[in-house]
Scaffold this active site. Sequence first.
Site, mmCIF file in Angstrom:
data_model
loop_
_atom_site.group_PDB
_atom_site.id
_atom_site.type_symbol
_atom_site.label_atom_id
_atom_site.label_comp_id
_atom_site.label_asym_id
_atom_site.label_seq_id
_atom_site.Cartn_x
_atom_site.Cartn_y
_atom_site.Cartn_z
ATOM 1 N N CYS A 65 0.854 -1.191 0.000
ATOM 2 C CA CYS A 65 0.000 0.000 0.000
ATOM 3 C C CYS A 65 0.896 1.249 0.000
ATOM 4 O O CYS A 65 1.666 1.448 -0.922
ATOM 5 C CB CYS A 65 -0.979 -0.040 1.165
ATOM 6 S SG CYS A 65 -2.466 0.956 0.885
ATOM 7 N N HIS A 72 -2.573 -6.051 0.193
ATOM 8 C CA HIS A 72 -2.059 -6.304 1.536
ATOM 9 C C HIS A 72 -1.805 -7.793 1.778
ATOM 10 O O HIS A 72 -2.623 -8.470 2.401
ATOM 11 C CB HIS A 72 -3.053 -5.778 2.574
ATOM 12 C CG HIS A 72 -3.069 -4.296 2.692
ATOM 13 N ND1 HIS A 72 -2.293 -3.600 3.601
ATOM 14 C CD2 HIS A 72 -3.752 -3.351 1.986
ATOM 15 C CE1 HIS A 72 -2.502 -2.295 3.466
ATOM 16 N NE2 HIS A 72 -3.387 -2.122 2.491
ATOM 17 N N GLU A 74 0.077 -9.053 3.891
ATOM 18 C CA GLU A 74 0.241 -9.331 5.315
ATOM 19 C C GLU A 74 -1.081 -9.636 6.005
ATOM 20 O O GLU A 74 -1.110 -10.192 7.105
ATOM 21 C CB GLU A 74 0.943 -8.147 6.007
ATOM 22 C CG GLU A 74 0.070 -6.980 6.411
ATOM 23 C CD GLU A 74 -0.347 -6.061 5.264
ATOM 24 O OE1 GLU A 74 -0.844 -4.949 5.553
ATOM 25 O OE2 GLU A 74 -0.178 -6.440 4.088
#
Length: 271
Positions: free
Chosen positions: A121, A229, A231
Site C-alpha cells: 500500500c 495487503h 500481510e
Amino acid sequence: MSDASAARAPLVWVVASHRELQNPAGHTQQYTVLDQGGQRTVLNMGLQPVCYPRVPPERLEGLLATVDGILLGGSDTNVHPRHFGEAPARGEFQFDEERDALAQPLIRMAVARGVPVLGFCRGSHDLNVAMGGSLHQWLREVPGMLQHHEEPDETLDEAYVERHFVTCTPGGALERITRMGRFPVSSLHSQGVKVLGQDLVAEAHSDDGLVEAFRWHDEGVFAWGFQFHPEWGWRWHPAYGRIMNAYVRACWKRMAERTGVQQLPLQPIVA
C-alpha cells in the site's frame, strides 16, 4: 546449538509513521506509530520486528547493516508529491514528511546493499517514488478505474476483503512465487503507480490496468511493492502466504550472509 544461537532470528526494520492523534483527554499529540498488521505477521512468521525512527543521515548505513529486511507498511498519509515533481492535488491530503525523509534514502541504500525490501500500500508508493517513479494522486478521478478504496462505514474485516482481481505477468516472478496467474486481492487506497520508477518491473495489474505488484529488476535482490495487503490473510490466502514466505526466506538468507551463520528458521515457514 547454544541458547543464544537458538534465539537468533532475522531482524526486520519496520519503518515508522508519524501521526497527530488525540489522547484520552481530548488533546492532540504527535505519536510515532508502527504498522500493526505487518509487524505481527513478520513476528508470527519467525522474524523479529525492530524500529529505528527519525534516523539522522550519518547513522543510516550503520543501522542498516544490523538488520536483515526492511518493511514499509500502509498509512493514512501519502508520500508528498514534491518527491515526484508535483503539488498536492487535494487540500485534505495528509503527509508524513518525516517518514519520507527516512524511507526514501533507506530504500535506495537497502536495494544497493541487497537487504530485502517489502512495501505494501503506502509502502509500495515509498518504493516507487524512491526509484524515481510517480503516483496517481487521486484514482477516483482517473477515467475507467475500478473501485480501489474502502467505504467509510465498512468494518476493518470488510475493508480488507478481496475487492478485485489481479493478473500476473505471464511467466513472471510473481506468477512463479504464487503459482497462480490470477487471484483476488484487497484494495484500500486512493493513490497508485502512475509511472514506474527506474529499474522497476511490473509483475501484476488489476483489470483497469493499474500496476498492483512490481519488483526491482534484478531478481537476486528481493525488493517488491504490492498495492494490496499480503500481510492480511497470509495464513489462508494462498497467494498472500507465498508472497510473505518469499520475503521471510530472503530475510533468513540475508541473516546468514550478514552473520556467517547458517540457521534454520525458528518455526516452520508456511508453504
